[in-house]
Motif scaffolding. Structure first.
Motif, PDB file in Angstrom:
ATOM      1  N   PRO A  48       0.830  -1.217   0.000  1.00  0.00           N
ATOM      2  CA  PRO A  48       0.000   0.000   0.000  1.00  0.00           C
ATOM      3  C   PRO A  48       0.855   1.254   0.000  1.00  0.00           C
ATOM      4  N   PHE A  49       0.361   2.298  -0.668  1.00  0.00           N
ATOM      5  CA  PHE A  49       1.026   3.598  -0.586  1.00  0.00           C
ATOM      6  C   PHE A  49       0.903   4.132   0.833  1.00  0.00           C
ATOM      7  N   SER A  50       1.514   5.290   1.085  1.00  0.00           N
ATOM      8  CA  SER A  50       1.474   5.832   2.450  1.00  0.00           C
ATOM      9  C   SER A  50       0.165   6.560   2.753  1.00  0.00           C
ATOM     10  N   TRP A  51      -0.739   6.652   1.791  1.00  0.00           N
ATOM     11  CA  TRP A  51      -2.084   7.161   2.130  1.00  0.00           C
ATOM     12  C   TRP A  51      -3.036   5.977   2.089  1.00  0.00           C
ATOM     13  N   TRP A  52      -3.779   5.829   3.166  1.00  0.00           N
ATOM     14  CA  TRP A  52      -4.642   4.657   3.317  1.00  0.00           C
ATOM     15  C   TRP A  52      -6.102   5.089   3.246  1.00  0.00           C
ATOM     16  N   ALA A  53      -6.721   4.758   2.100  1.00  0.00           N
ATOM     17  CA  ALA A  53      -8.118   5.146   1.931  1.00  0.00           C
ATOM     18  C   ALA A  53      -9.019   3.912   1.942  1.00  0.00           C
ATOM     19  N   ASP A  54      -8.419   2.751   2.201  1.00  0.00           N
ATOM     20  CA  ASP A  54      -9.198   1.510   2.149  1.00  0.00           C
ATOM     21  C   ASP A  54      -9.586   1.004   3.540  1.00  0.00           C
ATOM     22  N   ILE A  55      -9.345   1.830   4.560  1.00  0.00           N
ATOM     23  CA  ILE A  55      -9.727   1.416   5.916  1.00  0.00           C
ATOM     24  C   ILE A  55     -10.762   2.424   6.418  1.00  0.00           C
ATOM     25  N   TYR A  56     -11.948   1.918   6.719  1.00  0.00           N
ATOM     26  CA  TYR A  56     -13.037   2.811   7.106  1.00  0.00           C
ATOM     27  C   TYR A  56     -13.069   3.024   8.607  1.00  0.00           C
ATOM     28  N   LYS A  57     -13.688   4.109   9.004  1.00  0.00           N
ATOM     29  CA  LYS A  57     -13.888   4.368  10.431  1.00  0.00           C
ATOM     30  C   LYS A  57     -14.651   3.200  11.049  1.00  0.00           C
ATOM     31  N   VAL A  58     -14.545   3.051  12.351  1.00  0.00           N
ATOM     32  CA  VAL A  58     -15.182   1.919  13.029  1.00  0.00           C
ATOM     33  C   VAL A  58     -16.672   1.851  12.691  1.00  0.00           C
ATOM     34  N   GLY A  59     -17.072   0.707  12.163  1.00  0.00           N
ATOM     35  CA  GLY A  59     -18.480   0.529  11.809  1.00  0.00           C
ATOM     36  C   GLY A  59     -19.275  -0.010  12.988  1.00  0.00           C
ATOM     37  N   LYS A  60     -20.578  -0.119  12.789  1.00  0.00           N
ATOM     38  CA  LYS A  60     -21.473  -0.578  13.863  1.00  0.00           C
ATOM     39  C   LYS A  60     -21.052  -1.938  14.399  1.00  0.00           C
ATOM     40  N   HIS A  61     -20.677  -2.858  13.489  1.00  0.00           N
ATOM     41  CA  HIS A  61     -20.354  -4.240  13.884  1.00  0.00           C
ATOM     42  C   HIS A  61     -19.177  -4.290  14.852  1.00  0.00           C
ATOM     43  N   GLU A  62     -18.313  -3.268  14.787  1.00  0.00           N
ATOM     44  CA  GLU A  62     -17.074  -3.323  15.575  1.00  0.00           C
ATOM     45  C   GLU A  62     -17.123  -2.379  16.774  1.00  0.00           C
ATOM     46  N   SER A  63     -18.057  -1.452  16.735  1.00  0.00           N
ATOM     47  CA  SER A  63     -18.046  -0.367  17.722  1.00  0.00           C
ATOM     48  C   SER A  63     -18.329  -0.849  19.148  1.00  0.00           C
ATOM     49  N   THR A  64     -17.514  -0.360  20.086  1.00  0.00           N
ATOM     50  CA  THR A  64     -17.768  -0.634  21.504  1.00  0.00           C
ATOM     51  C   THR A  64     -18.449   0.585  22.119  1.00  0.00           C
ATOM     52  N   GLY A  65     -18.559   1.648  21.332  1.00  0.00           N
ATOM     53  CA  GLY A  65     -19.114   2.894  21.854  1.00  0.00           C
ATOM     54  C   GLY A  65     -18.033   3.764  22.466  1.00  0.00           C
ATOM     55  N   TYR A  66     -16.802   3.245  22.520  1.00  0.00           N
ATOM     56  CA  TYR A  66     -15.723   4.030  23.120  1.00  0.00           C
ATOM     57  C   TYR A  66     -15.387   5.201  22.204  1.00  0.00           C
TER      58      TYR A  66
END
Ligand SMILES: C[S@@+](CC[C@H](N)C(=O)[O-])C[C@H]1O[C@@H](n2cnc3c(N)ncnc32)[C@H](O)[C@@H]1O
Ligand SMILES: [Zn+2]
Length: 409
Positions: A218-236
């Motif tokens: 991967p290049f040094s800019w990462w656009a393929d990783i999304y913010k934490v989605g509902k499935h992963e969220s702990t609410g933190y």
């Protein structure tokens, strides 16, 4: 020091100063960004009840600490002192706070180790200077720009911001980079004879087989990783995605290596390290992290996760002999100070001096020679558990009063 997966509930400064040197292979840190906010988790989420302060005042940091850095990092101290002019005293306090911890992180890294500092544009430019000073500019490896899909603030008069910065520094010229563990498919186009982007539902392995190639680094800019989605969220609040940590850990460590996250939050780094068969140490000042970690790992494995230790104390270094104040140290200090008090500069016989911790123990100052000084009884009582600056101001004020008195004579 035998390593067991450990989660500390404590100020990371106290834990870091208690870890042996050259112990850790990889550090990821996602500290508060000095964003002048107090983050709180929503009621009812796994992280409910936790909140952390992201505001700094000069009282939060140890003024005496900056003074103690002058010999080893003179340019860095000058730089930090200037920040109050360029930006604010709050930013200077934040950068001092981070410097104190980054110096310890550098010490606990193995010579082949790496550090990834996750930050945002609020303070990234100041933090990079600090990292250059501590790690050496030649050990700067990458400025990774993490582009998440959604913007943080809906600006209408400027471009909405949707990037964070992650600085990667190695400790030396030798570092780990497992390029084949983090390859990604080529996007569209045909850099290698018609390779195509991963199709929906297709695994990376299937894609590789189909395309007959491993993909690209991967290049040094990462656009393929999304913010934490509902499935992963702990609410933190400020939880980072596992995919982000997986990439960093796979790239810069090997199975069995030790990964440290001194600002662990809801323990994303520890969870990723556990899944990828690395050992880990997490530290967070908030107690919530422990429960969230257990919940996350229990959920993932389907059975109660207990394979770690939770501590609320700080470890004790076993690689140095901590010097306790003794007569010989007193004599050494007496010689070094040419028989003068480090406060009022008056000359006394040795028996009139007391050994003082320059950085008070209550503020993270250790029991070692460089942190000792001799003060006369009066100066020592005036200073108490406070930094030297306080004593200096008291002495100045006393001198001003004395000068006025003598003027009146
Ligand atoms: C931005 S969050 C980290 C989020 C984390 N990367 C995650 O994925 O959950 C910063 C964390 O640092 C913790 N923190 C702040 N000051 C600290 C200190 N002095 N020692 C240890 N933890 C601290 C806060 O409690 C907060 O959980
Ligand atoms: Zn004195």
């Amino acid at each position: 020091m035998a390593i067991t997966n450990t989660l500390y509930t404590n100020d990371n400064l106290f834990v870091l100063t208690g870890l042996n040197s050259e112990l850790v292979d990889l550090i990821y840190l996602d500290p508060p960004f000095n964003s002048k906010r107090i983050y709180s988790a929503p009621v009812g989420s796994k992280a409910a009840g936790s909140s952390f302060k992201d505001m700094w005042t000069w009282q939060d940091v140890n003024e005496a600490y900056l003074e103690s850095l002058i010999d080893k990092y003179p340019a860095l101290v000058r730089f930090i002192m200037q920040i109050q002019q360029v930006h604010s005293k709050g930013m200077m306090a934040y950068i001092t706070y981070m410097t104190q911890r980054l110096i310890e992180m550098h010490r606990v890294l193995k010579p082949t180790g790496s550090l990834y500092l996750h930050c945002d544009p609020t303070a990234s430019h100041y933090l990079k200077v600090v990292l250059d000073a501590i790690f050496g500019k030649e050990n700067f490896r990458n400025e990774i720009v993490w582009c998440y899909s959604t913007a943080t603030t809906p600006y209408i008069k400027q471009f909405p911001r949707n990037t964070d910065i992650i600085y990667w520094y190695s400790k030396s010229k030798i570092w780990t980079f497992n390029k084949d563990k983090i390859r990604v498919p080529y996007k569209g186009g045909a850099p290698h004879g018609g390779t195509k982007w991963l199709k929906e539902g297709e695994t990376l392995e299937e894609w590789r087989e189909q395309q007959g190639n491993l993909g690209k680094i991967p290049f040094s800019w990462w656009a393929d990783i999304y913010k934490v989605g509902k499935h992963e969220s702990t609410g933190y609040p400020t939880q980072k995605p596992l995919a982000l940590l997986n990439r960093i850990i796979l790239a810069s460590s090997n199975p069995g290596d030790l990964v440290l996250d001194p600002f662990a939050g809801c323990a994303t780094t520890c969870v990723s390290a556990q899944h990828l068969s690395r050992k880990w140490i997490g530290i967070d000042i908030e107690a919530q992290a422990t429960k969230i970690l257990m919940d996350r790992l229990t959920e993932a494995s389907g059975e109660m996760f207990k394979d770690f230790v939770h501590r609320t104390d700080a470890p004790i270094r076993t690689d140095v002999v901590m010097e306790a104040p003794s007569l010989s140290i007193k004599e050494r200090l007496y010689q070094a100070q040419a028989g003068r008090c480090n406060g009022c500069t008056t000359q006394f016989d040795i028996q009139h001096f007391e050994i003082d911790h320059i950085i008070p123990r209550a503020k993270g100052g250790g029991d070692y020679y460089e942190n000792y000084q001799l003060l006369c009884g009066h100066c020592n009582r005036t200073k108490g558990d406070r930094p030297m600056e306080y004593l200096r101001q008291k002495i100045k004020a006393r001198e001003a009063v004395l000068a006025q008195l003598s003027f009146g004579e």
